[in-house]
Design a protein around this motif. Structure first.
Motif, PDB file in Angstrom:
ATOM      1  N   UNK A  52       0.832  -1.221   0.000  1.00  0.00           N
ATOM      2  CA  UNK A  52       0.000   0.000   0.000  1.00  0.00           C
ATOM      3  C   UNK A  52       0.862   1.266   0.000  1.00  0.00           C
ATOM      4  N   UNK A  53       2.050   1.207   0.616  1.00  0.00           N
ATOM      5  CA  UNK A  53       2.954   2.365   0.588  1.00  0.00           C
ATOM      6  C   UNK A  53       3.495   2.570  -0.827  1.00  0.00           C
ATOM      7  N   UNK A  54       3.796   1.441  -1.482  1.00  0.00           N
ATOM      8  CA  UNK A  54       4.306   1.556  -2.857  1.00  0.00           C
ATOM      9  C   UNK A  54       3.206   2.030  -3.804  1.00  0.00           C
ATOM     10  N   UNK A  55       1.961   1.579  -3.537  1.00  0.00           N
ATOM     11  CA  UNK A  55       0.833   2.081  -4.329  1.00  0.00           C
ATOM     12  C   UNK A  55       0.711   3.597  -4.181  1.00  0.00           C
ATOM     13  N   UNK A  56       0.932   4.069  -2.961  1.00  0.00           N
ATOM     14  CA  UNK A  56       0.844   5.510  -2.702  1.00  0.00           C
ATOM     15  C   UNK A  56       1.926   6.264  -3.487  1.00  0.00           C
ATOM     16  N   UNK A  57       3.133   5.728  -3.512  1.00  0.00           N
ATOM     17  CA  UNK A  57       4.219   6.337  -4.289  1.00  0.00           C
ATOM     18  C   UNK A  57       3.888   6.321  -5.782  1.00  0.00           C
ATOM     19  N   UNK A  58       3.359   5.188  -6.249  1.00  0.00           N
ATOM     20  CA  UNK A  58       3.029   5.071  -7.682  1.00  0.00           C
ATOM     21  C   UNK A  58       1.871   5.985  -8.070  1.00  0.00           C
ATOM     22  N   UNK A  59       0.996   6.290  -7.106  1.00  0.00           N
ATOM     23  CA  UNK A  59      -0.106   7.211  -7.401  1.00  0.00           C
ATOM     24  C   UNK A  59       0.447   8.580  -7.801  1.00  0.00           C
ATOM     25  N   UNK A  60       1.558   8.987  -7.169  1.00  0.00           N
ATOM     26  CA  UNK A  60       2.214  10.267  -7.495  1.00  0.00           C
ATOM     27  C   UNK A  60       3.139  10.128  -8.702  1.00  0.00           C
ATOM     28  N   UNK A  61       3.824   8.998  -8.761  1.00  0.00           N
ATOM     29  CA  UNK A  61       4.894   8.800  -9.744  1.00  0.00           C
ATOM     30  C   UNK A  61       4.754   7.395 -10.348  1.00  0.00           C
ATOM     31  N   UNK A  62       3.872   7.255 -11.346  1.00  0.00           N
ATOM     32  CA  UNK A  62       3.527   5.921 -11.860  1.00  0.00           C
ATOM     33  C   UNK A  62       4.708   5.143 -12.433  1.00  0.00           C
ATOM     34  N   UNK A  63       5.740   5.836 -12.887  1.00  0.00           N
ATOM     35  CA  UNK A  63       6.841   5.140 -13.555  1.00  0.00           C
ATOM     36  C   UNK A  63       7.955   4.663 -12.644  1.00  0.00           C
ATOM     37  N   UNK A  64       7.834   4.860 -11.328  1.00  0.00           N
ATOM     38  CA  UNK A  64       8.956   4.495 -10.451  1.00  0.00           C
ATOM     39  C   UNK A  64       9.223   2.986 -10.499  1.00  0.00           C
ATOM     40  N   UNK A  65      10.482   2.654 -10.329  1.00  0.00           N
ATOM     41  CA  UNK A  65      10.879   1.246 -10.208  1.00  0.00           C
ATOM     42  C   UNK A  65      11.555   1.070  -8.850  1.00  0.00           C
ATOM     43  N   UNK A  66      11.403  -0.102  -8.278  1.00  0.00           N
ATOM     44  CA  UNK A  66      11.919  -0.362  -6.938  1.00  0.00           C
ATOM     45  C   UNK A  66      13.143  -1.260  -6.988  1.00  0.00           C
ATOM     46  N   UNK A  67      14.133  -0.914  -6.172  1.00  0.00           N
ATOM     47  CA  UNK A  67      15.244  -1.822  -5.895  1.00  0.00           C
ATOM     48  C   UNK A  67      15.069  -2.266  -4.451  1.00  0.00           C
ATOM     49  N   UNK A  68      14.645  -3.510  -4.263  1.00  0.00           N
ATOM     50  CA  UNK A  68      14.443  -4.037  -2.906  1.00  0.00           C
ATOM     51  C   UNK A  68      15.747  -4.659  -2.425  1.00  0.00           C
ATOM     52  N   UNK A  69      16.369  -4.008  -1.443  1.00  0.00           N
ATOM     53  CA  UNK A  69      17.588  -4.549  -0.838  1.00  0.00           C
ATOM     54  C   UNK A  69      17.173  -5.615   0.161  1.00  0.00           C
ATOM     55  N   UNK A  70      17.572  -6.837  -0.113  1.00  0.00           N
ATOM     56  CA  UNK A  70      17.163  -7.961   0.724  1.00  0.00           C
ATOM     57  C   UNK A  70      18.404  -8.634   1.295  1.00  0.00           C
ATOM     58  N   UNK A  71      18.229  -9.259   2.446  1.00  0.00           N
ATOM     59  CA  UNK A  71      19.386  -9.943   2.992  1.00  0.00           C
ATOM     60  C   UNK A  71      19.065 -10.736   4.227  1.00  0.00           C
ATOM     61  N   UNK A  72      20.043 -11.446   4.591  1.00  0.00           N
ATOM     62  CA  UNK A  72      20.023 -12.275   5.773  1.00  0.00           C
ATOM     63  C   UNK A  72      19.781 -11.405   7.013  1.00  0.00           C
ATOM     64  N   UNK A  73      18.824 -11.832   7.833  1.00  0.00           N
ATOM     65  CA  UNK A  73      18.442 -11.069   9.027  1.00  0.00           C
ATOM     66  C   UNK A  73      19.640 -10.806   9.950  1.00  0.00           C
ATOM     67  N   UNK A  74      20.463 -11.821  10.165  1.00  0.00           N
ATOM     68  CA  UNK A  74      21.618 -11.678  11.068  1.00  0.00           C
ATOM     69  C   UNK A  74      22.610 -10.650  10.539  1.00  0.00           C
ATOM     70  N   UNK A  75      22.809 -10.637   9.234  1.00  0.00           N
ATOM     71  CA  UNK A  75      23.730  -9.674   8.617  1.00  0.00           C
ATOM     72  C   UNK A  75      23.216  -8.247   8.787  1.00  0.00           C
TER      73      UNK A  75
END
Ligand SMILES: Nc1ncnc2c1ncn2[C@@H]1O[C@H](COP(=O)(O)OP(=O)(O)O)[C@@H](O)[C@H]1O
Ligand SMILES: [Mg+2]
Length: 172
Positions: A87-110
């Motif tokens: 829903x937060x990303x939907x809110x961003x896209x409502x303002x800026x439909x063309x945005x692309x996301x880079x989701x930084x993912x990783x090991x919880x301990x790291x």
């Protein structure tokens, strides 16, 4: 030349948004904006006290980030924003439909280890649990890529830039 991306670097606290965001912006030759700087003072005070924000706190913050992203449409830019929920990303896209996301993912301990060593930041480590509980990863229909945060900032930046190169471009 293809249209430069407007990128939102997302992920839980401590995952490296503030570290990777400026490096990725430099790599792409576009400006960087720090998502935390768009928070109203009331939100910073709440987080400093260890109180998670509620969604009513977040809408004005997300709208401000979305407005920046909209201004950069067609020009390119990188902005950091945890954007944990769809829903937060939907809110961003409502303002800026063309945005692309880079989701930084990783090991919880790291991520926890990196957060523990971070100095002078308003987000206590205790909030990491709620961050992971809240996180909704990118859906298949959302423009973006997931990038693993193992390795050096330079390696992660290169990984992100390469993944973005594979994405379709949007002018919106
Ligand atoms: N690839 C990395 N290798 C080592 N330390 C990192 C790396 N990325 C980030 N850090 C460190 O981890 C901590 C959290 O990173 P930060 O960029 O502040 O995360 P976020 O903005 O997502 O909360 C900081 O102390 C940062 O210097
Ligand atoms: Mg940050």
């Amino acid at each position: 030349m293809s249209t430069p991306h407007v990128v939102v670097v997302m992920g839980v606290a401590g995952t490296g948004k503030t570290t990777i965001g400026p490096l990725l912006a430099a790599r792409l030759g576009v400006p960087y904006a720090e998502g935390d700087d768009f928070h109203p003072q009331a939100n910073i005070a709440k987080m400093s006290a260890g109180t998670p924000l509620d969604d009513d706190d977040r809408w004005p913050w997300l709208d401000a980030i979305g407005a920046w992203a909209h201004e950069r449409a067609g020009l390119g830019g990188v902005v950091s924003c945890s954007a944990l929920k769809r829903s937060y990303r939907d809110r961003l896209r409502a303002e800026a439909p063309g945005v692309v996301f880079v989701h930084l993912t990783g090991d919880r301990a790291l991520i926890e280890d990196r957060m523990t060593h971070r100095q002078g930041h308003f987000m206590p480590t205790a909030l990491l649990d709620s961050q992971f509980a809240t996180l909704q990863s990118l859906g298949a229909d959302e423009a973006g890529v997931a990038v693993d945060v193992a390795g050096s900032p330079e390696e992660i930046t290169e990984r992100a830039a390469k993944a973005l190169d594979e994405l379709p471009r949007s002018d919106s």
